[in-house]
Design a protein around this motif. Structure first.
Motif, PDB file in Angstrom:
ATOM      1  N   SER A 136       0.850  -1.182   0.000  1.00 24.92           N
ATOM      2  CA  SER A 136       0.000   0.000   0.000  1.00 24.92           C
ATOM      3  C   SER A 136       0.892   1.239   0.000  1.00 24.92           C
ATOM      4  O   SER A 136       2.101   1.154   0.273  1.00 24.92           O
ATOM      5  CB  SER A 136      -0.894   0.006   1.233  1.00 24.92           C
ATOM      6  OG  SER A 136      -0.103   0.186   2.406  1.00 24.92           O
TER       7      SER A 136
ATOM      8  N   CYS B 178       4.079  -1.728  -6.647  1.00 23.07           N
ATOM      9  CA  CYS B 178       2.884  -1.048  -6.124  1.00 23.07           C
ATOM     10  C   CYS B 178       1.930  -0.700  -7.267  1.00 23.07           C
ATOM     11  O   CYS B 178       2.310  -0.028  -8.226  1.00 23.07           O
ATOM     12  CB  CYS B 178       3.288   0.216  -5.375  1.00 23.07           C
ATOM     13  SG  CYS B 178       1.890   1.087  -4.651  1.00 23.07           S
TER      14      CYS B 178
ATOM     15  N   LEU C 158      -0.907   0.968  -6.717  1.00 21.71           N
ATOM     16  CA  LEU C 158      -1.764   2.053  -6.258  1.00 21.71           C
ATOM     17  C   LEU C 158      -1.218   3.440  -6.602  1.00 21.71           C
ATOM     18  O   LEU C 158      -1.928   4.434  -6.441  1.00 21.71           O
ATOM     19  CB  LEU C 158      -1.971   1.948  -4.744  1.00 21.71           C
ATOM     20  CG  LEU C 158      -2.638   0.656  -4.270  1.00 21.71           C
ATOM     21  CD1 LEU C 158      -2.689   0.611  -2.755  1.00 21.71           C
ATOM     22  CD2 LEU C 158      -4.035   0.523  -4.857  1.00 21.71           C
TER      23      LEU C 158
END
Length: 433
Positions: free
Chosen positions: A39, A125, A127
């Motif tokens: 995250s 990642c 995100l």
């Protein structure tokens, strides 16, 4: 290098102005899962942990370079090696298994490992919104890793270091000093290129105030690059680096503007290991007597030391002054600041035969410390002598004197305090290497 495989890379330190949870232990199974699909919060924890780790063993790092450079003596009644091994007392030689060869070395590589994990996690990642956000993390990781590698190379010098430690199971070789500096410079230059298309969305500590956005972080990166460039004797590149840094040569410049390690007394955080109570009896950083003896009258840098109520006498050494650089246990410690950049500018100018510009820069430093300008700095030799003198006092206790004397082949000019003592040119590689 088995040490690097065995110690914990996670840093469980909080930094002032950061409220993120502790970084997990990267050796635990959860870290393997985290870096597979992190995250943004977990990426930011890696940033915070990496910055926090920069402070680990910082006191030891500065003690070694300070004692070797005869800036001060380090006395502790719990460890005689500070006045024996570090000063080469009698027939003593430096021990590659000792705390001074191993502890700082491992702490620096721990941060490098965290930076490598951050790069890997950023790649994975899903995100992050765009390439610019990824580049911000990459640039931070490469800059900080370069800085840590440089500190380890400062200790070992011509013995070299490992610069390729991306895969702990397949480590790269120990490379020589020239190659190590080349690799460090490339990390910094790669980070600088990434900052052309970057966004910094992660928080940094208060020590990066004014340098926590892309333009500010680039100035910090280029300042570190300028230091590396003078170590490589690449004088024109040093000047180019300085032009993109936060160098300020103006009369009203702040010598202390820069980037700092910060500390706090909050639970789980670290205090400044370089702070010691003045007039101590059992734990002392005693200024070398030559600090005062060689200082020009009126120089305000005498205030970097404190006259002791009673002289410190231990192991055949006597000093009337304590080092007094840090007023409290939470006083920040500089990574790099404007005064060093002015001195780098002076060095690069004199080495490119721009003698008048070099003299002007050195006289800026002199005037800032209540000294009259020198009007006789008309030869390269005179300028080098003045440069080393100003670096000695302006950067006292900040990790430079020993390095500077070594760079200019002047270690033999450092004082021998007792018959049989030695001035060491380097720290041995840990036996595990």
């Amino acid at each position: 290098m088995k040490h690097i495989l065995s110690f914990v890379f996670g840093v469980t330190c909080v930094l002032t102005a950061c409220t993120h949870e502790f970084i997990p232990n990267p050796n635990a199974p959860t870290m393997e899962e985290i870096i597979k699909n992190p995250s943004i919060s977990q990426l930011n924890n890696l940033v915070t942990g990496s910055e926090g780790g920069l402070r680990a063993q910082l006191g030891l790092y500065h003690d070694l370079v300070g004692v070797f450079g005869r800036e001060f003596w380090r006395y502790s009644n719990s460890d005689s090696r500070n006045t024996e091994d570090l000063l080469g007392k009698g027939n003593i030689t430096l021990d590659p298994n000792s705390y001074y060869a191993v502890n700082s070395w491992l702490a620096r590589y721990s941060v490098v490992k965290n930076c490598n994990l951050l790069i890997q996690a950023t790649k994975n990642c899903t995100l992050l919104e765009n390439e610019a956000q990824k580049n911000g993390y990459y640039a931070f990781a490469k800059t900080i890793a370069a800085y840590q590698l440089l500190l380890n190379l400062t200790h070992t010098d011509d013995l070299g270091i490992r610069t390729d430690v991306n895969d702990p199971k397949h480590l790269g070789p120990i490379v020589n000093k020239t190659q190590a500096l080349t690799d460090i410079a490339k990390l910094l230059d790669d980070a600088d290129a990434l900052l052309n298309n970057a966004a910094i969305i992660f928080p940094l500590s208060d020590g990066f105030e004014g340098f926590s956005d892309v333009p500010g972080f680039r100035k910090f990166n280029r300042a570190l690059s300028a230091r590396v460039s003078i170590y490589r004797e690449q004088w024109p590149k040093a000047l180019t680096d300085l032009n993109a840094s936060f160098l300020d040569l103006s009369a009203g410049s702040n010598l202390y503007a820069g980037v700092y390690h910060v500390f706090s007394s909050s639970s789980g955080d670290l205090l400044n290991e370089l702070y010691l109570a003045l007039d101590g009896q059992s734990d002392i950083r005693a200024a070398h007597p030559t600090f005062e003896a060689d200082l020009e009258a009126g120089d305000d840098r005498i205030n970097k030391t404190h006259i002791r109520a009673v002289p410190a006498a231990f192991d055949g050494l006597t000093s009337t002054r304590d080092v007094a650089l840090y007023a409290t246990p939470v006083t920040p410690v500089p990574f790099i600041r404007n005064e060093e950049l002015i001195l780098i500018y002076a060095e690069a100018r004199l080495q490119t035969n721009a003698l008048a510009e070099a003299a002007d820069a050195l006289n800026i430093i002199r005037s800032k410390h209540n000294l009259a300008p020198r009007l006789d700095l008309d030869t390269k030799a005179k300028l080098i002598d003045e440069l080393l003198k100003q670096r000695r006092y302006s950067l006292f206790g900040e990790g430079h004197r020993w390095v500077d004397m070594r760079r200019y082949n002047r270690l033999a000019a450092l004082p021998i305090d007792r018959v049989g003592d030695d001035v060491w040119p380097r720290v041995p590689l840990p036996d595990g290497e």
